[in-house]
Design a protein around this motif. Structure first.
Motif, PDB file in Angstrom:
ATOM      1  N   GLY A   1      -7.722 -16.150   3.910  1.00 61.08           N
ATOM      2  CA  GLY A   1      -6.801 -15.414   2.633  1.00 61.08           C
ATOM      3  C   GLY A   1      -6.049 -16.402   1.892  1.00 61.08           C
ATOM      4  N   VAL A   2      -5.449 -17.075   2.409  1.00 56.65           N
ATOM      5  CA  VAL A   2      -4.662 -18.405   1.301  1.00 56.65           C
ATOM      6  C   VAL A   2      -6.040 -18.948   0.218  1.00 56.65           C
ATOM      7  CG1 VAL A   2      -3.476 -20.585   1.913  1.00 56.65           C
ATOM      8  CG2 VAL A   2      -2.518 -18.866   2.992  1.00 56.65           C
ATOM      9  N   GLU A   3      -6.657 -19.406   0.907  1.00 50.87           N
ATOM     10  CA  GLU A   3      -7.547 -20.394   0.888  1.00 50.87           C
ATOM     11  C   GLU A   3      -7.936 -19.075  -0.304  1.00 50.87           C
ATOM     12  OE1 GLU A   3     -10.242 -22.840  -1.351  1.00 50.87           O
ATOM     13  OE2 GLU A   3      -8.766 -23.199   0.127  1.00 50.87           O
ATOM     14  N   ASP A   4      -8.760 -17.753  -0.425  1.00 52.65           N
ATOM     15  CA  ASP A   4      -8.724 -16.589  -1.693  1.00 52.65           C
ATOM     16  C   ASP A   4      -8.539 -16.900  -2.561  1.00 52.65           C
ATOM     17  OD1 ASP A   4      -8.931 -14.196  -2.601  1.00 52.65           O
ATOM     18  OD2 ASP A   4     -10.107 -13.538  -1.035  1.00 52.65           O
ATOM     19  N   VAL A   5      -6.886 -17.243  -2.431  1.00 50.39           N
ATOM     20  CA  VAL A   5      -6.169 -16.882  -3.678  1.00 50.39           C
ATOM     21  C   VAL A   5      -6.088 -18.079  -4.332  1.00 50.39           C
ATOM     22  CG1 VAL A   5      -3.473 -17.088  -4.271  1.00 50.39           C
ATOM     23  CG2 VAL A   5      -4.362 -15.860  -2.562  1.00 50.39           C
ATOM     24  N   HIS A   6      -6.397 -19.395  -3.339  1.00 49.65           N
ATOM     25  CA  HIS A   6      -6.501 -20.273  -3.967  1.00 49.65           C
ATOM     26  C   HIS A   6      -7.592 -21.357  -5.127  1.00 49.65           C
ATOM     27  CE1 HIS A   6      -2.896 -21.603  -2.295  1.00 49.65           C
ATOM     28  NE2 HIS A   6      -3.719 -22.748  -1.060  1.00 49.65           N
ATOM     29  N   TYR A   7      -8.609 -20.307  -4.747  1.00 52.47           N
ATOM     30  CA  TYR A   7     -10.202 -19.693  -5.858  1.00 52.47           C
ATOM     31  C   TYR A   7      -9.596 -19.166  -6.462  1.00 52.47           C
ATOM     32  CZ  TYR A   7     -15.480 -19.977  -6.230  1.00 52.47           C
ATOM     33  OH  TYR A   7     -16.097 -20.927  -6.979  1.00 52.47           O
ATOM     34  N   ALA A   8      -9.283 -18.149  -6.197  1.00 56.14           N
ATOM     35  CA  ALA A   8      -9.171 -17.246  -7.549  1.00 56.14           C
ATOM     36  C   ALA A   8      -8.493 -17.953  -8.422  1.00 56.14           C
ATOM     37  CB  ALA A   8      -8.294 -16.649  -7.093  1.00 56.14           C
ATOM     38  N   PHE A   9      -7.160 -18.606  -8.339  1.00 55.49           N
ATOM     39  CA  PHE A   9      -6.501 -19.269  -9.550  1.00 55.49           C
ATOM     40  C   PHE A   9      -7.328 -20.432  -9.926  1.00 55.49           C
ATOM     41  CE2 PHE A   9      -3.275 -16.755  -8.245  1.00 55.49           C
ATOM     42  CZ  PHE A   9      -1.982 -17.056  -9.323  1.00 55.49           C
ATOM     43  N   ALA A  10      -8.258 -21.332  -9.050  1.00 57.36           N
ATOM     44  CA  ALA A  10      -8.814 -22.737  -9.762  1.00 57.36           C
ATOM     45  C   ALA A  10     -10.440 -22.069 -10.510  1.00 57.36           C
ATOM     46  CB  ALA A  10     -10.097 -23.357  -8.568  1.00 57.36           C
ATOM     47  N   LEU A  11     -10.628 -20.980 -10.134  1.00 56.18           N
ATOM     48  CA  LEU A  11     -11.779 -19.930 -11.609  1.00 56.18           C
ATOM     49  C   LEU A  11     -10.829 -19.879 -12.659  1.00 56.18           C
ATOM     50  CD1 LEU A  11     -14.266 -17.562  -9.508  1.00 56.18           C
ATOM     51  CD2 LEU A  11     -14.806 -19.830 -10.214  1.00 56.18           C
ATOM     52  N   ALA A  12      -9.491 -18.857 -12.190  1.00 49.67           N
ATOM     53  CA  ALA A  12      -9.016 -18.231 -13.750  1.00 49.67           C
ATOM     54  C   ALA A  12      -8.792 -20.214 -14.551  1.00 49.67           C
ATOM     55  CB  ALA A  12      -7.614 -17.843 -12.844  1.00 49.67           C
ATOM     56  N   LYS A  13      -8.329 -21.285 -13.703  1.00 53.60           N
ATOM     57  CA  LYS A  13      -8.113 -22.197 -14.437  1.00 53.60           C
ATOM     58  C   LYS A  13      -8.920 -22.665 -15.133  1.00 53.60           C
ATOM     59  CE  LYS A  13      -4.182 -24.987 -15.439  1.00 53.60           C
ATOM     60  NZ  LYS A  13      -2.921 -24.631 -14.831  1.00 53.60           N
ATOM     61  N   GLU A  14     -10.266 -23.212 -14.313  1.00 56.80           N
ATOM     62  CA  GLU A  14     -11.151 -23.468 -15.337  1.00 56.80           C
ATOM     63  C   GLU A  14     -12.230 -22.965 -15.977  1.00 56.80           C
ATOM     64  OE1 GLU A  14     -16.207 -23.952 -13.828  1.00 56.80           O
ATOM     65  OE2 GLU A  14     -14.474 -23.983 -12.317  1.00 56.80           O
ATOM     66  N   PHE A  15     -12.227 -20.779 -16.137  1.00 58.74           N
ATOM     67  CA  PHE A  15     -12.681 -20.559 -17.068  1.00 58.74           C
ATOM     68  C   PHE A  15     -11.803 -19.740 -18.577  1.00 58.74           C
ATOM     69  CE2 PHE A  15     -15.800 -20.211 -14.294  1.00 58.74           C
ATOM     70  CZ  PHE A  15     -16.624 -20.131 -14.770  1.00 58.74           C
ATOM     71  N   ASN A  16     -10.446 -20.582 -18.081  1.00 62.32           N
ATOM     72  CA  ASN A  16      -9.324 -19.414 -19.394  1.00 62.32           C
ATOM     73  C   ASN A  16      -8.955 -17.924 -18.586  1.00 62.32           C
ATOM     74  OD1 ASN A  16      -6.995 -20.406 -20.149  1.00 62.32           O
ATOM     75  ND2 ASN A  16      -8.470 -20.095 -22.572  1.00 62.32           N
ATOM     76  N   ARG A  17      -9.018 -18.008 -18.407  1.00 63.72           N
ATOM     77  CA  ARG A  17      -9.142 -16.631 -17.587  1.00 63.72           C
ATOM     78  C   ARG A  17      -7.544 -15.439 -16.822  1.00 63.72           C
ATOM     79  NH1 ARG A  17     -12.728 -16.449 -21.102  1.00 63.72           N
ATOM     80  NH2 ARG A  17     -14.437 -15.799 -20.917  1.00 63.72           N
ATOM     81  N   ASP A  18      -7.371 -14.682 -17.001  1.00 63.45           N
ATOM     82  CA  ASP A  18      -6.195 -14.344 -16.512  1.00 63.45           C
ATOM     83  C   ASP A  18      -6.392 -13.341 -14.557  1.00 63.45           C
ATOM     84  OD1 ASP A  18      -4.909 -14.400 -18.426  1.00 63.45           O
ATOM     85  OD2 ASP A  18      -4.696 -12.271 -18.824  1.00 63.45           O
ATOM     86  N   VAL A  19      -5.226 -13.941 -13.563  1.00 58.75           N
ATOM     87  CA  VAL A  19      -5.733 -13.076 -12.698  1.00 58.75           C
ATOM     88  C   VAL A  19      -6.049 -12.083 -11.951  1.00 58.75           C
ATOM     89  CG1 VAL A  19      -5.306 -13.978 -10.340  1.00 58.75           C
ATOM     90  CG2 VAL A  19      -5.265 -16.001 -12.034  1.00 58.75           C
TER      91      VAL A  19
END
Length: 430
Positions: free
Chosen positions: A191-209
Motif C-alpha cells: 500500500g505504501v508503494e502504491d502511494v509512492h508510485y502514484a506520486f512518481a507518475l504524477a511528478k513524471e507527467f506533471n499531473r495532480d494526484v
C-alpha cells in the motif's frame, strides 16, 4: 450596450442584496445592483432566486454507472462484494456500452446543474476499454460539461498483474489525474508503494494526484498520512486529493488531530462521498453502527479543504441515485451534524467553491466579471432553502449558452368543504 443575456433580481450565495447580471460573448460582462438601462437579446427575471456557480461532482465512476444488478445485486452491501461484482461485469464491457451509460449519466448531472465532473476510470483491464471510451466522451461533452479523468487502479497497482504498466499507459493516453488505492493492496508495504508510485507518475507527467485512500472501517488503515508526507516531500501542495478517508471516522481522536494538522500543512484536499460512505461502511458493526463518512466538520475546522462527490450511481456499490449533487450535500449535512445556520452555507460550498479547489479550476470558476458565464438558477432564495427543498434547477448555462432547463413540479390540494376550491401547495416561505 446590447448584451446577449441579462439576469435580473438574482441573489448570490451569502449576499443579502439582489443584483443584475449581464452576459456577453460567453462571459459575465457586468454584475451590478441595477442594470435597468442595459438591453439584451434575452432577459430572465430571477425574482430573488439563488444564482449559483455550477455544481461540481468531485468524485464519480462513469465507467460503472447504471450497471446495478449486472450480473447480480450486492446482497451484503459491502465494498468488497461491490468490487467482486464489478470484476464479474468488466469482461462484458464494450466501447459502446461504456459510452452510452456515461453519456446518459452526464446528461442527468447537467440537467441538475453539475457542469464539472471528475471521474475515476478503472484501468485494471489490459484492453483499457473503459478508458478509451471515456476519453472520447470527454471530448464529446465539452459543450455541456468539463470532464476530468483519473487513472484508477480498482484492483491495485501492485496486486494486479502489470498494474504499474497499465497506470503508465493510462497517463500516456491522456488521463488528467493519477489515482491509487493503497488500502486495497495485499499488504501494508504494498500500500505504501502504491502511494509512492502514484506520486512518481504524477511528478513524471506533471499531473495532480487523487487516490482512493483508507476507504474502510479499519482504524489501522493509515495511508492518508503517507500521501501527506509524499505531498510535502515532493512539493505537490494543493495538487493532491485523498478520496473517502472513511477510516478517519474510526481513528482515535489524538491520531485524527495529528493527521488533520498534517493534511493542512500539505494543503491536501479530502473528498467525501456521502451516499456510498454511509451505505458501504459499518457493515460489519452490530450496534452502535458507525456512519462511516470522514470527519468533514473537523477537517474544515482544521483548515483542510473538503468537497463532495456522488461516487456511485446505480452500480454494484450503490443501487440508487440520480446524479444530484445537491442531494449529496443534503445527506452530508445530516451525517456530519452540520445543521447550524452558518454551517448550512458551508455545506453548499462543498459542491461549489471547495470542489473548484479540488479540480483546480478557481481561475475560471465563480460569478465574477470576466469569468465564463457558467451558472445555474435554483427555484429557491438561498442555500438554506436549496438544501432543505432540493428545488428545480430552472436554468443551467455553460459559457453563456443555456444547456438545461427544468419546469418545477407543483401540487394541488382539493378541499371537500362546500365552496372551497383548489389550493396550490408551495414549500417555499412566502
Amino acid at each position: 450596450m446590447q448584451y446577449d443575456v441579462v439576469i435580473r433580481h438574482a441573489r448570490l450565495h451569502r449576499s443579502p442584496e439582489l443584483v443584475d447580471i449581464a452576459i456577453q460573448n460567453g462571459a459575465f460582462a457586468r454584475i451590478n445592483k441595477d442594470l435597468s438601462s442595459a438591453a439584451a437579446a434575452r432577459e430572465i427575471d430571477a425574482d430573488g432566486r439563488l444564482l449559483s456557480p455550477p455544481f461540481i461532482d468531485a468524485h464519480v465512476h462513469l465507467d460503472a454507472v447504471l450497471t446495478v444488478g449486472q450480473p447480480r445485486y450486492n446482497t451484503s452491501g459491502t465494498l468488497l462484494e461491490g468490487i467482486q461484482i464489478w470484476s464479474e461485469r468488466k469482461p462484458s464491457l464494450t466501447h459502446e456500452d461504456v459510452k452510452k451509460r456515461a453519456l446518459e449519466e452526464i446528461r442527468w448531472e447537467v440537467a441538475q446543474g453539475t457542469l464539472h465532473i471528475r471521474s475515476h476510470v478503472d484501468i485494471c483491464d489490459p484492453a483499457l476499454t473503459a478508458l478509451r471510451a471515456l476519453l472520447e466522451v470527454r471530448e464529446e461533452v465539452r459543450d455541456i460539461c468539463d470532464l476530468q479523468l483519473v487513472a484508477f487502479p480498482q484492483d491495485g497497482i501492485l496486486s494486479f498483474p502489470h498494474g504499474r504498466e497499465l497506470m503508465r499507459k493510462a497517463m500516456e493516453m491522456g488521463c488528467d489525474v493519477v489515482g491509487g488505492i493503497p488500502h486495497y493492496e495485499w499488504t501494508r508495504d504494498m500500500g505504501v508503494e502504491d502511494v509512492h508510485y502514484a506520486f512518481a507518475l504524477a511528478k513524471e507527467f506533471n499531473r495532480d494526484v487523487d487516490c482512493h485512500c483508507d476507504e474502510t472501517d479499519d482504524p489501522l488503515s493509515r495511508f492518508t498520512e503517507v500521501m501527506a508526507a509524499d505531498t510535502i516531500e515532493q512539493g505537490w501542495h494543493g495538487r493532491v486529493t485523498a478520496s473517502h478517508c472513511t477510516a478517519m471516522h474510526s481513528y482515535d481522536n489524538a491520531y485524527a488531530f495529528k493527521l488533520i494538522g498534517l493534511l493542512a500543512r500539505a494543503q491536501m484536499n479530502v473528498v467525501a462521498n456521502p451516499f456510498d460512505n454511509v451505505v458501504l461502511q459499518g457493515r460489519f458493526d452490530t450496534y452502535p453502527k458507525r456512519r462511516g463518512i470522514t470527519r468533514v466538520k473537523e477537517l474544515l475546522a482544521g483548515n483542510v479543504n473538503v468537497a463532495l462527490g456522488h461516487d456511485s450511481i446505480m452500480d454494484p456499490w450503490f443501487p440508487l441515485g440520480r446524479g444530484d449533487m445537491l442531494a449529496a450535500a443534503q445527506l452530508a449535512l445530516y451525517l456530519c451534524h452540520m445543521s447550524g445556520f452558518d454551517e448550512i452555507d458551508t455545506v453548499f460550498d462543498l459542491i461549489t467553491a471547495n470542489a473548484a479547489r479540488v479540480l483546480r479550476i478557481q481561475d475560471r470558476y465563480g460569478i465574477e466579471e470576466g469569468k465564463p458565464a457558467n451558472f445555474l438558477l435554483l427555484d429557491a432564495p438561498n442555500a438554506f432553502e436549496a438544501l432543505r427543498l432540493l428545488p428545480a434547477r430552472l436554468h443551467v448555462f455553460k459559457n453563456g449558452r443555456e444547456v438545461a432547463t427544468t419546469t418545477p413540479a407543483h401540487s394541488v390540494v382539493r378541499r371537500a368543504e362546500q365552496g372551497e376550491g383548489e389550493q396550490m401547495v408551495t414549500y417555499r416561505p412566502q
